[in-house]
Scaffold this motif. Structure first.
Motif, short mmCIF file in Angstrom:
data_model
loop_
_atom_site.label_atom_id
_atom_site.label_comp_id
_atom_site.label_asym_id
_atom_site.label_seq_id
_atom_site.Cartn_x
_atom_site.Cartn_y
_atom_site.Cartn_z
N LYS A 6 -8.40 5.51 6.98
CA LYS A 6 -7.52 4.76 6.07
C LYS A 6 -8.09 3.37 5.74
O LYS A 6 -7.65 2.73 4.79
N LEU A 49 0.81 -1.22 0.00
CA LEU A 49 0.00 0.00 0.00
C LEU A 49 0.85 1.27 0.00
O LEU A 49 0.31 2.37 0.03
N GLU A 60 -11.80 0.53 -0.77
CA GLU A 60 -10.79 0.15 -1.77
C GLU A 60 -9.70 -0.72 -1.14
O GLU A 60 -9.29 -1.74 -1.71
N VAL A 61 -9.24 -0.31 0.03
CA VAL A 61 -8.19 -1.08 0.73
C VAL A 61 -8.73 -2.46 1.11
O VAL A 61 -8.06 -3.48 0.91
N THR A 84 -10.44 2.00 4.05
CA THR A 84 -11.41 2.35 3.01
C THR A 84 -11.94 1.10 2.32
O THR A 84 -11.33 0.02 2.38
N ALA A 133 -4.68 -4.58 -7.24
CA ALA A 133 -4.59 -3.19 -6.78
C ALA A 133 -5.35 -2.27 -7.72
O ALA A 133 -6.13 -1.41 -7.27
N LEU A 193 -3.01 -3.01 8.13
CA LEU A 193 -4.02 -3.06 7.06
C LEU A 193 -3.84 -4.29 6.19
O LEU A 193 -4.83 -4.83 5.67
N LEU A 194 -2.60 -4.73 6.02
CA LEU A 194 -2.34 -5.89 5.15
C LEU A 194 -2.40 -7.19 5.95
O LEU A 194 -1.50 -8.03 5.93
N LEU A 212 -6.59 1.22 -6.48
CA LEU A 212 -5.34 1.64 -5.85
C LEU A 212 -4.25 1.69 -6.89
O LEU A 212 -4.31 1.04 -7.93
N SER A 264 -9.04 -2.59 -7.46
CA SER A 264 -9.56 -2.06 -6.21
C SER A 264 -9.48 -0.54 -6.17
O SER A 264 -9.85 0.09 -5.17
#
Length: 327
Positions: free
Chosen positions: A246, A192, A250-251, A248, A320, A221-222, A325, A323
């Motif tokens: 953060k 990210l 998308e993430v 989101t 990515a 997050l990962l 990103l 999504s």
């Protein structure tokens, strides 16, 4: 010490080898954390071939607490292993009031390192980092101070963290002229946050400088921690270096896609993310934190499958983009 559990990688063009996965003491060491729990994590780290322990003067809270905790554990458990471990710390941070309590002046850096050594109970650290650049202090002074630390035995090697590619090249050249090569740079890097791919990694390769990356799991997050919402005891809920905004859609979509790829590889999302960060030979080591010995053991298992096929790497980039990103 189990040297067979994971690979050791050369740090730049130096003679120093570091484990692929190293232990960072940013979040889980210091005040409010039971010392026995911290000791258990350190002992597990040694069982997993982790010889590299990364700290900073500011890590806590309170300030200096992580160094003090490590110092207590070192005196109790590690004194006989000093020649088998790499201990690093950092300066630059605001540590006390007044004009000399922060920054990269020779005045502050020498004082803060001496205070760190006292808290750690060590005669020297293996690597001392400038935690960040200080635009108000000439780069020549910053380089000369690192050189002085090495020549006076306070540190064996010198590094920088969070420097721009241009300033990294500048301080590397200055230190080479002084006869104390820059050993390593410590930037953030993850699936990210791929900014170092644009130019910093190229600078490090050209200069022969190693790369030890922090936040390879993007502050959690990962992992699968946020897929069902924000847990009450999470960093995002507490706003500690990760805020709820953060997390989101998308993430989360990206992490779910990574979960499918990871499952096909026989890994967790976190293990895939760590292996991905280590796919580039210019990355010497990834720093991971751990709230328990079990979590640390799971993270180190990433080294059991470090290789990626071209199709797998393409699938990561595609996930990515799909999504929303940047890949």
């Amino acid at each position: 010490m189990n040297y067979e559990r994971q690979p050791y990688r050369r740090c730049g063009r130096s003679g120093l080898l570091l484990p692929a996965v190293s232990l960072g003491l940013w979040h889980n060491f210091g005040g409010g954390k039971p010392l026995d729990g911290q000791r258990a994590i350190i002992r597990k780290a040694l069982d997993l071939g982790i010889t590299h322990f990364d700290i900073a003067d500011r890590y806590g809270p309170p300030l200096g607490a992580a160094e003090s905790a490590f110092g207590q554990i070192f005196r109790a458990d590690l004194r006989g292993l000093r020649d088998e471990i790499v201990v690093t710390t950092k300066g630059s941070n605001p540590m006390w009031d007044g004009p000399y309590g922060k920054g990269n002046s020779r005045k502050h850096l020498l004082a803060t390192l001496d205070r760190s050594l006292e808290r750690l109970g060590l005669g020297f650290v293996d690597i001392f980092y400038l935690h960040r650049d200080d635009p108000e202090t000439p780069l020549e002074e910053q380089a000369a101070t690192l050189d002085h630390m090495v020549r006076t035995g306070r540190a064996l090697y010198a590094g920088v963290s969070n420097f721009s590619p241009e300033r990294t090249a500048g301080i590397a050249a200055l230190m080479r002229s002084l006869g104390t090569p820059l050993l390593v740079h410590q930037p953030p890097y993850s699936l990210l946050n791929r900014g170092i791919e644009r130019s910093l990694l190229g600078v490090l390769e050209e200069e022969g400088v190693g790369c030890v990356v922090y936040s390879p799991l993007a502050q959690g997050l990962l992992t699968d921690r946020y897929l069902d919402g924000i847990p009450e005891d999470s960093r995002a809920a507490e706003g500690r270096f990760l805020t709820a905004d953060k997390v989101t859609p998308e993430v989360l979509a990206f992490v779910r896609a990574l979960g499918e790829l990871a499952a096909a590889r026989g890994q967790s999302v976190a293990q895939l993310a760590l292996a991905w960060a280590l796919r580039d030979p210019r990355v010497t080591s990834v720093l991971v934190g751990a709230s328990s010995p079990e979590q640390l053991e799971a993270n180190v298992a990433a080294v059991d499958r470090l290789g990626f096929t071209g199709d797998e790497l393409a699938a990561v980039d595609r996930a990515a983009k799909e999504s929303g990103l940047d890949a």
